[in-house]
Design an enzyme around this catalytic site. Structure first.
Site, PDB file in Angstrom:
ATOM      1  N   LYS A   1       0.861  -1.375   0.038  1.00  0.00           N
ATOM      2  CA  LYS A   1       0.002   0.084   0.188  1.00  0.00           C
ATOM      3  C   LYS A   1       0.768   1.246   0.001  1.00  0.00           C
ATOM      4  CE  LYS A   1      -1.933  -0.991   3.865  1.00  0.00           C
ATOM      5  NZ  LYS A   1      -1.275  -2.360   4.372  1.00  0.00           N
TER       6      LYS A   1
ATOM      7  N   ARG B   1      11.828  -6.350   4.159  1.00  0.00           N
ATOM      8  CA  ARG B   1      11.642  -4.702   4.141  1.00  0.00           C
ATOM      9  C   ARG B   1      12.562  -4.102   4.959  1.00  0.00           C
ATOM     10  NH1 ARG B   1       6.020  -1.916   5.157  1.00  0.00           N
ATOM     11  NH2 ARG B   1       6.196  -3.156   7.113  1.00  0.00           N
TER      12      ARG B   1
ATOM     13  N   ARG C   1      11.783  -2.620  10.674  1.00  0.00           N
ATOM     14  CA  ARG C   1      10.860  -2.133  11.525  1.00  0.00           C
ATOM     15  C   ARG C   1      10.498  -2.981  12.727  1.00  0.00           C
ATOM     16  NH1 ARG C   1       5.894   0.179   8.149  1.00  0.00           N
ATOM     17  NH2 ARG C   1       4.597  -1.156   9.584  1.00  0.00           N
TER      18      ARG C   1
ATOM     19  N   ARG D   1      -0.273  -8.880  13.156  1.00  0.00           N
ATOM     20  CA  ARG D   1      -0.937  -8.104  12.488  1.00  0.00           C
ATOM     21  C   ARG D   1      -1.940  -8.815  11.488  1.00  0.00           C
ATOM     22  NH1 ARG D   1       4.314  -4.963  10.472  1.00  0.00           N
ATOM     23  NH2 ARG D   1       3.046  -3.658   9.333  1.00  0.00           N
TER      24      ARG D   1
ATOM     25  N   ARG E   1      -9.066   1.612   9.031  1.00  0.00           N
ATOM     26  CA  ARG E   1      -8.812   0.200   9.299  1.00  0.00           C
ATOM     27  C   ARG E   1      -9.762  -0.586   9.846  1.00  0.00           C
ATOM     28  NH1 ARG E   1      -3.049   0.943   9.219  1.00  0.00           N
ATOM     29  NH2 ARG E   1      -2.078  -1.135   9.150  1.00  0.00           N
TER      30      ARG E   1
HETATM   31  P1  AP5 Z   1       4.990  -1.737   1.884  1.00  0.00           P
HETATM   32  O1  AP5 Z   1       4.743  -0.884   0.712  1.00  0.00           O
HETATM   33  O2  AP5 Z   1       5.749  -1.168   2.878  1.00  0.00           O
HETATM   34  O3  AP5 Z   1       3.653  -2.312   2.283  1.00  0.00           O
HETATM   35  P2  AP5 Z   1       2.553  -1.733   2.999  1.00  0.00           P
HETATM   36  O4  AP5 Z   1       1.074  -2.358   2.752  1.00  0.00           O
HETATM   37  O5  AP5 Z   1       2.436  -0.165   3.347  1.00  0.00           O
HETATM   38  O6  AP5 Z   1       2.920  -2.408   4.606  1.00  0.00           O
HETATM   39  P3  AP5 Z   1       2.852  -1.751   6.127  1.00  0.00           P
HETATM   40  O7  AP5 Z   1       3.511  -2.746   6.886  1.00  0.00           O
HETATM   41  O8  AP5 Z   1       3.447  -0.158   6.135  1.00  0.00           O
HETATM   42  O9  AP5 Z   1       1.253  -1.734   6.138  1.00  0.00           O
HETATM   43  P4  AP5 Z   1       0.577  -1.702   7.672  1.00  0.00           P
HETATM   44  O10 AP5 Z   1      -0.798  -1.446   7.107  1.00  0.00           O
HETATM   45  O11 AP5 Z   1       0.761  -2.990   8.460  1.00  0.00           O
HETATM   46  O12 AP5 Z   1       1.514  -0.600   8.458  1.00  0.00           O
HETATM   47  P5  AP5 Z   1       1.258   0.784   8.841  1.00  0.00           P
HETATM   48  O13 AP5 Z   1       2.360   1.491   8.616  1.00  0.00           O
HETATM   49  O14 AP5 Z   1       0.242   1.274   7.970  1.00  0.00           O
HETATM   50  O15 AP5 Z   1       5.530  -3.082   1.149  1.00  0.00           O
HETATM   51  C1  AP5 Z   1       6.133  -3.868   2.008  1.00  0.00           C
HETATM   52  C2  AP5 Z   1       7.204  -4.491   1.504  1.00  0.00           C
HETATM   53  O16 AP5 Z   1       7.137  -5.224   0.152  1.00  0.00           O
HETATM   54  C3  AP5 Z   1       8.594  -3.410   1.408  1.00  0.00           C
HETATM   55  O17 AP5 Z   1       9.622  -3.999   1.673  1.00  0.00           O
HETATM   56  C4  AP5 Z   1       8.293  -3.108  -0.272  1.00  0.00           C
HETATM   57  O18 AP5 Z   1       9.627  -2.756  -0.702  1.00  0.00           O
HETATM   58  C5  AP5 Z   1       8.052  -4.566  -0.867  1.00  0.00           C
HETATM   59  N1  AP5 Z   1       6.880  -4.458  -1.971  1.00  0.00           N
HETATM   60  C6  AP5 Z   1       6.166  -3.483  -2.236  1.00  0.00           C
HETATM   61  N2  AP5 Z   1       5.583  -3.719  -3.534  1.00  0.00           N
HETATM   62  C7  AP5 Z   1       6.209  -5.169  -3.900  1.00  0.00           C
HETATM   63  C8  AP5 Z   1       5.685  -5.748  -5.160  1.00  0.00           C
HETATM   64  N3  AP5 Z   1       4.845  -5.463  -5.923  1.00  0.00           N
HETATM   65  N4  AP5 Z   1       6.675  -6.838  -5.164  1.00  0.00           N
HETATM   66  C9  AP5 Z   1       7.615  -7.142  -4.289  1.00  0.00           C
HETATM   67  N5  AP5 Z   1       7.738  -6.560  -3.204  1.00  0.00           N
HETATM   68  C10 AP5 Z   1       7.049  -5.337  -2.930  1.00  0.00           C
HETATM   69  O19 AP5 Z   1       0.782   0.794  10.478  1.00  0.00           O
HETATM   70  C11 AP5 Z   1       1.564   0.106  11.489  1.00  0.00           C
HETATM   71  C12 AP5 Z   1       1.048  -0.037  12.739  1.00  0.00           C
HETATM   72  O20 AP5 Z   1       0.244   1.556  13.090  1.00  0.00           O
HETATM   73  C13 AP5 Z   1      -0.563  -0.986  12.444  1.00  0.00           C
HETATM   74  O21 AP5 Z   1      -0.156  -2.398  12.878  1.00  0.00           O
HETATM   75  C14 AP5 Z   1      -1.056  -0.257  13.655  1.00  0.00           C
HETATM   76  O22 AP5 Z   1      -0.628  -0.470  14.956  1.00  0.00           O
HETATM   77  C15 AP5 Z   1      -0.975   1.215  13.467  1.00  0.00           C
HETATM   78  N6  AP5 Z   1      -1.718   2.037  12.978  1.00  0.00           N
HETATM   79  C16 AP5 Z   1      -1.442   2.547  11.590  1.00  0.00           C
HETATM   80  N7  AP5 Z   1      -3.005   3.069  11.238  1.00  0.00           N
HETATM   81  C17 AP5 Z   1      -3.734   2.830  11.967  1.00  0.00           C
HETATM   82  C18 AP5 Z   1      -5.268   2.998  12.026  1.00  0.00           C
HETATM   83  N8  AP5 Z   1      -5.912   3.472  11.075  1.00  0.00           N
HETATM   84  N9  AP5 Z   1      -6.009   2.631  13.171  1.00  0.00           N
HETATM   85  C19 AP5 Z   1      -5.187   1.925  13.997  1.00  0.00           C
HETATM   86  N10 AP5 Z   1      -4.055   1.664  14.108  1.00  0.00           N
HETATM   87  C20 AP5 Z   1      -3.452   2.089  13.084  1.00  0.00           C
END
Ligand code: AP5
Length: 213
Positions: free
Chosen positions: A13, A127, A160, A171, A88
């Site tokens: 994402k 990652r 991370r 997660r 979410r």
């Molecule tokens: P990446 O693009 O980093 O994936 P992502 O979907 O953004 O993953 P996140 O871990 O950031 O998502 P998340 O939703 O768990 O975490 P967030 O930071 O929002 O890609 C992943 C990897 O794959 C990378 O290494 C990339 O290079 C690689 N890649 C990408 N595309 C590829 C492809 N096509 N092919 C191969 N490799 C590829 O949230 C973290 C925490 O914050 C949550 O767990 C929660 O505790 C809290 N939080 C955040 N928002 C909320 C909310 N709205 N409500 C409650 N808690 C929240």
């Protein structure tokens, strides 16, 4: 253009949201990045968020909703934005819809980046994230030019805390329980678009561009 990115943790994402934001000149609003910036700065919000994030749980809705509603009301978001990691939960989606309705606006697209669980754990362990600008890389699929160093800002790259396998598993189960129901929520509204997130990064982006035009 108001876009929501949906998908499991690690589906890509953030990677896609950054490219969308650049192409359409709209802000990329990532709640995960906002929390990580607060943790780094040692704010009260950061301290509270960290206790949930480290366990792979969601930060409570009341700490997230106002933050996002205030952010999307800022001047730079007038022409749209791409929301990454929000909503979410169903209550977060309803709160966003209500806030937008109040100003005569609505979400245009909810893009689900679809990646099966089996691919996720492998992706997460590879990652690396920049401690300075939040840029993301993958040691195999999307490596930086120089190992351990961010191409964009020269910052250090780290694994991370919440990307360790046990936390990733939690997660994923939190995702299936609390976030996946949003797919039906946006499907019913007729704005859900699904892309195959297992394809190569630029192929995924091409599918998204086709949708957004
Ligand atoms: P990446 O693009 O980093 O994936 P992502 O979907 O953004 O993953 P996140 O871990 O950031 O998502 P998340 O939703 O768990 O975490 P967030 O930071 O929002 O890609 C992943 C990897 O794959 C990378 O290494 C990339 O290079 C690689 N890649 C990408 N595309 C590829 C492809 N096509 N092919 C191969 N490799 C590829 O949230 C973290 C925490 O914050 C949550 O767990 C929660 O505790 C809290 N939080 C955040 N928002 C909320 C909310 N709205 N409500 C409650 N808690 C929240």
């Amino acid at each position: 253009m108001k876009i929501i990115m949906l998908g499991a943790p690690g589906a890509g994402k953030g990677t896609q949201a950054k490219m969308i934001a650049e192409k359409y000149s709209i802000p990329h609003i990532s709640t995960g990045d906002i929390f990580r910036a607060n943790i780094k700065e040692g704010t009260e919000l950061g301290k509270k968020a960290k206790t949930y994030m480290d366990k792979g749980e969601l930060v409570p809705d009341e700490l997230v909703v106002d933050l996002v509603v205030d952010r999307v009301a800022k001047d730079d978001a007038k022409n749209g934005y791409v929301l990454d990691g929000f909503p979410r939960t169903i209550p977060q989606a309803e709160a966003l819809d209500k806030a937008l309705e109040a100003i005569g606006e609505k979400v245009d697209y909810a893009i689900d980046v679809d990646v099966p669980d089996e691919n996720i754990i492998k992706r997460m362990s590879g990652r690396r994230a920049c401690v300075e600008c939040g840029g993301t890389y993958h040691i195999e699929h999307i490596p930086p030019k120089k190992e351990g160093i961010c191409d964009k800002c020269g910052g250090g790259l780290i694994l991370r805390d919440d990307d360790k396998p046990d936390t990733v598993k939690n997660r994923l189960s939190v995702y299936h329980e609390q976030t996946q129901p949003l797919i039906e929520y946006y499907s019913k509204k007729g704005i859900l678009k699904t892309v195959d997130g297992t394809a190569e990064m630029m192929e995924v982006f091409a599918s998204i561009i086709k949708i957004l035009g």
